[in-house]
Scaffold this motif. Structure first.
Motif, mmCIF file in Angstrom:
data_model
loop_
_atom_site.group_PDB
_atom_site.id
_atom_site.type_symbol
_atom_site.label_atom_id
_atom_site.label_comp_id
_atom_site.label_asym_id
_atom_site.label_seq_id
_atom_site.Cartn_x
_atom_site.Cartn_y
_atom_site.Cartn_z
ATOM 1 N N ILE A 338 -69.170 -58.384 -85.291
ATOM 2 C CA ILE A 338 -68.012 -58.641 -84.429
ATOM 3 C C ILE A 338 -66.834 -59.140 -85.259
ATOM 4 N N ALA A 339 -67.122 -59.952 -86.273
ATOM 5 C CA ALA A 339 -66.048 -60.440 -87.141
ATOM 6 C C ALA A 339 -65.318 -59.273 -87.792
ATOM 7 N N ASP A 340 -66.058 -58.278 -88.279
ATOM 8 C CA ASP A 340 -65.445 -57.113 -88.918
ATOM 9 C C ASP A 340 -64.570 -56.325 -87.943
ATOM 10 N N ILE A 341 -65.057 -56.171 -86.722
ATOM 11 C CA ILE A 341 -64.300 -55.416 -85.714
ATOM 12 C C ILE A 341 -62.957 -56.101 -85.447
ATOM 13 N N GLU A 342 -62.985 -57.409 -85.291
ATOM 14 C CA GLU A 342 -61.751 -58.122 -84.949
ATOM 15 C C GLU A 342 -60.824 -58.234 -86.155
ATOM 16 N N VAL A 343 -61.377 -58.344 -87.358
ATOM 17 C CA VAL A 343 -60.539 -58.338 -88.552
ATOM 18 C C VAL A 343 -59.817 -56.999 -88.685
ATOM 19 N N GLU A 344 -60.531 -55.906 -88.483
ATOM 20 C CA GLU A 344 -59.906 -54.593 -88.613
ATOM 21 C C GLU A 344 -58.782 -54.419 -87.603
ATOM 22 N N ASP A 345 -59.020 -54.828 -86.356
ATOM 23 C CA ASP A 345 -57.964 -54.733 -85.336
ATOM 24 C C ASP A 345 -56.746 -55.564 -85.744
ATOM 25 N N ALA A 346 -57.000 -56.778 -86.241
ATOM 26 C CA ALA A 346 -55.903 -57.667 -86.638
ATOM 27 C C ALA A 346 -55.126 -57.078 -87.817
ATOM 28 N N LEU A 347 -55.835 -56.509 -88.799
ATOM 29 C CA LEU A 347 -55.165 -55.934 -89.962
ATOM 30 C C LEU A 347 -54.296 -54.743 -89.569
ATOM 31 N N ARG A 348 -54.791 -53.930 -88.637
ATOM 32 C CA ARG A 348 -53.991 -52.790 -88.176
ATOM 33 C C ARG A 348 -52.701 -53.277 -87.522
ATOM 34 N N MET A 349 -52.816 -54.320 -86.710
ATOM 35 C CA MET A 349 -51.624 -54.849 -86.026
ATOM 36 C C MET A 349 -50.659 -55.479 -87.018
ATOM 37 N N MET A 350 -51.186 -56.187 -88.026
ATOM 38 C CA MET A 350 -50.318 -56.799 -89.023
ATOM 39 C C MET A 350 -49.619 -55.734 -89.863
ATOM 40 N N THR A 351 -50.313 -54.655 -90.145
ATOM 41 C CA THR A 351 -49.707 -53.550 -90.886
ATOM 42 C C THR A 351 -48.562 -52.943 -90.080
ATOM 43 N N GLU A 352 -48.776 -52.830 -88.781
ATOM 44 C CA GLU A 352 -47.765 -52.240 -87.894
ATOM 45 C C GLU A 352 -46.541 -53.136 -87.780
ATOM 46 N N SER A 353 -46.764 -54.449 -87.648
ATOM 47 C CA SER A 353 -45.660 -55.366 -87.371
ATOM 48 C C SER A 353 -45.028 -55.962 -88.626
ATOM 49 N N GLY A 354 -45.831 -56.120 -89.695
ATOM 50 C CA GLY A 354 -45.324 -56.753 -90.908
ATOM 51 C C GLY A 354 -45.197 -58.260 -90.800
ATOM 52 N N SER A 355 -45.703 -58.838 -89.718
ATOM 53 C CA SER A 355 -45.558 -60.270 -89.494
ATOM 54 C C SER A 355 -46.556 -61.067 -90.324
ATOM 55 N N ALA A 356 -46.089 -62.206 -90.853
ATOM 56 C CA ALA A 356 -46.966 -63.103 -91.611
ATOM 57 C C ALA A 356 -47.396 -64.311 -90.794
ATOM 58 N N THR A 357 -46.782 -64.522 -89.638
ATOM 59 C CA THR A 357 -47.087 -65.726 -88.854
ATOM 60 C C THR A 357 -48.538 -65.826 -88.392
ATOM 61 N N PRO A 358 -49.291 -64.705 -88.199
ATOM 62 C CA PRO A 358 -50.692 -64.871 -87.813
ATOM 63 C C PRO A 358 -51.522 -65.655 -88.824
ATOM 64 N N LEU A 359 -51.033 -65.761 -90.067
ATOM 65 C CA LEU A 359 -51.794 -66.428 -91.120
ATOM 66 C C LEU A 359 -51.537 -67.932 -91.161
ATOM 67 N N LEU A 360 -50.501 -68.403 -90.450
ATOM 68 C CA LEU A 360 -50.172 -69.823 -90.460
ATOM 69 C C LEU A 360 -51.307 -70.655 -89.876
ATOM 70 N N THR A 361 -51.479 -71.842 -90.427
ATOM 71 C CA THR A 361 -52.400 -72.895 -89.963
ATOM 72 C C THR A 361 -53.868 -72.560 -90.174
ATOM 73 N N LEU A 362 -54.172 -71.442 -90.829
ATOM 74 C CA LEU A 362 -55.559 -71.108 -91.095
ATOM 75 C C LEU A 362 -55.939 -71.550 -92.504
ATOM 76 N N SER A 363 -57.198 -71.892 -92.690
ATOM 77 C CA SER A 363 -57.705 -72.266 -94.000
ATOM 78 C C SER A 363 -57.617 -71.069 -94.945
ATOM 79 N N ILE A 364 -56.914 -71.245 -96.062
ATOM 80 C CA ILE A 364 -56.773 -70.162 -97.032
ATOM 81 C C ILE A 364 -58.151 -69.745 -97.557
ATOM 82 N N THR A 365 -59.008 -70.735 -97.802
ATOM 83 C CA THR A 365 -60.346 -70.443 -98.320
ATOM 84 C C THR A 365 -61.145 -69.623 -97.321
ATOM 85 N N GLN A 366 -61.117 -70.034 -96.049
ATOM 86 C CA GLN A 366 -61.850 -69.289 -95.019
ATOM 87 C C GLN A 366 -61.316 -67.875 -94.874
ATOM 88 N N LEU A 367 -59.986 -67.734 -94.907
ATOM 89 C CA LEU A 367 -59.390 -66.407 -94.778
ATOM 90 C C LEU A 367 -59.778 -65.509 -95.951
#
Length: 477
Positions: A338-367
């Motif tokens: 499930i983690a892979d499915i949601e990561v892929e969906d998120a990456l597709r959306m980030m590629t489309e939008s170019g937005s960096a804000t989804p990465l804010l407040t998340l642990s860099i190590t975890q990401l």
């Protein structure tokens, strides 16, 4: 002149030039009175009432009338109003929706306003419509459409020789969202300065202050961001401050607290605050970040389940960060698929939008761990993941979770805390300590009270974060 006729004049000429007393009288016209007026006067009057309500800060009442128009407006509206009047009406309806944070509906009527303005060949109406398209598109996460609309509106202003005034407010709001997505502090600061050139009005001042808080956050100063955003969120100076601006500042305040490592305080700020329809502002996103920081992964999935259930009705702007946070939770809970499915969906959306804000407040190590594991199983994404990893280095880095000082434990509580970490059952602990199971249950409850937790998992996590288990374990007899 009747009330309806006065409102109809506002519907034709706008509300910016009128005094407060006139605006309040028009804003107070009940829908029943409007229903008694026929044809074009009714439509113009309804437009005027919406504009007056927006001007005085009666946003909920403006939205109520806009929803009524959107639902009941006849398809043959062009038979009653000229193209210019249609554009003014649809712009008023769009503004009422976007003011409340309903981006999808706002965009629908902004595009109608733009089509009518083109038919009317009115530069002023076209500028207004494209400004609303810009802010609605940006709120929904369609930054390409927002950028195009902003360029069109700016070109119209240059062609007409207009200087910035209140009519440019929606355009600036849209550009704030665009440059927030790009994490561009210089352009954001320029927009805050532009807002301060407007006439003295809490609406513009609050927006400028909210932008200042975003600039502080992007520049890596969450303490300043907390102070500045609090000034907007807690302000009671004027009811005309847009709900969208208060919501924007509330989200920044929560993000700044999370960046400082204060998830509990962030959750307090967000307590019982609902997200607007469509979640263009999604406070469940910040709640999910707080629960991630507290390592309460089940809560991450619980608070975002409603977001996922919205499907395509959820704003893409905030759905991307929701998916990333859910992926991190699923990974921590051991559900790699499930983690892979949601990561892929998120990456597709980030590629489309170019937005960096989804990465804010998340642990860099975890990401990094999440993305590395994903890329290892999905070679097609390796290049994008590598690019994203480089972008992570430029983000403001969240502090570690601030943990309150641990209470002093007695020797018996210390031994019990170690046994709880070993995942021993209550019966096993009782046998090791030569006491009854009920005695162990009572001792565990007392330890929970002392730690301020309600479960074994929470107790062990709190002790781990506080460094308790870094000490030597007690010697057992």
């Amino acid at each position: 002149m009747s009330q309806a006729e006065r409102a109809a004049q506002i519907g034709l000429r706008g509300a910016d030039h009128l005094g407060a007393s006139v605006l309040h009288r028009v804003a107070a016209i009940p829908s029943l009175s409007l229903a008694e007026v026929d044809g074009a006067v009714r439509l113009r009057a309804s437009t005027g009432v919406i504009l007056a309500r927006l001007q005085i800060g009666a946003y909920a009442e403006a939205l109520e009338l806009a929803e009524r128009i959107a639902e009941l407006m006849p398809a043959s509206v062009g038979a009653f109003l000229s193209p210019l009047e249609c554009s003014v009406m649809w712009s008023a309806v769009a503004e009422a929706f976007v003011t409340s944070g309903q981006a999808r509906e706002g965009a629908t009527f902004s595009y109608r306003a733009a089509q009518a303005a083109e038919a009317a060949e009115s530069e002023e109406a076209l500028f207004r419509a494209h400004s609303l398209v810009c802010v609605c598109s940006a709120l929904f996460g369609d930054y390409a459409a927002a950028t195009d609309a902003a360029a069109t509106a700016r070109a119209i202003a240059r062609r007409s020789g207009w200087s910035p005034d209140v009519s440019g407010f929606p355009l600036i709001l849209g550009e704030i969202l665009i440059h927030s997505a790009e994490l561009d502090p210089d352009r954001l600061s320029a927009l805050a300065s532009a807002l301060r050139t407007f006439p003295s009005n809490p609406r513009y001042a609050a927006a400028a202050t909210a932008v200042d808080s975003m600039v502080a956050l992007v520049n890596g100063d969450p303490g300043a961001a907390v102070t500045i955003a609090t000034n907007v969120v807690a302000s009671t100076r004027d009811e005309r401050v847009l709900p969208m601006i208060r919501g924007f500042a509330t989200g920044i305040l929560a993000d700044a607290l999370l960046t400082r490592g204060e998830p509990d305080r962030a959750l307090t700020v967000l307590d019982q605050i609902p997200s607007p329809a469509g979640h263009a502002l999604c406070f469940d996103m910040q709640r999910a970040s707080a629960y991630l920081m507290r390592e309460d992964y089940a809560a991450v999935l619980r608070v975002t389940s409603g977001c996922v259930s919205l499907g395509t009705e959820h704003s893409l702007r905030t759905l991307t960060p929701i998916l990333l946070r859910r992926a991190l939770a699923h990974l921590a809970l051991g559900d790699q698929r499930i983690a892979d499915i949601e990561v892929e969906d998120a990456l597709r959306m980030m590629t489309e939008s170019g937005s960096a804000t989804p990465l804010l407040t998340l642990s860099i190590t975890q990401l990094q761990t999440l993305l590395t594991k994903f890329a290892a199983r999905n070679e097609a994404w390796e290049s994008l993941v590598s690019s994203l990893s480089n972008r992570l280095k430029k983000l403001p880095k969240p502090s570690g979770l601030r943990v309150r000082a641990l209470p002093l434990l007695t020797p018996r509580e210390t031994e019990l805390a170690w046994q709880m970490r070993e995942d021993l059952t209550l019966d096993q602990i009782a046998r090791e300590r030569f006491v009854s199971r009920n005695t162990v249950k009572s001792q565990v409850r007392s330890l929970y009270v002392k730690l301020g937790v309600s479960s074994r998992q929470s107790a062990v996590q709190l002790l781990e974060r506080g460094g308790f288990y870094e000490r030597q374990p007690p010697r057992r007899n």
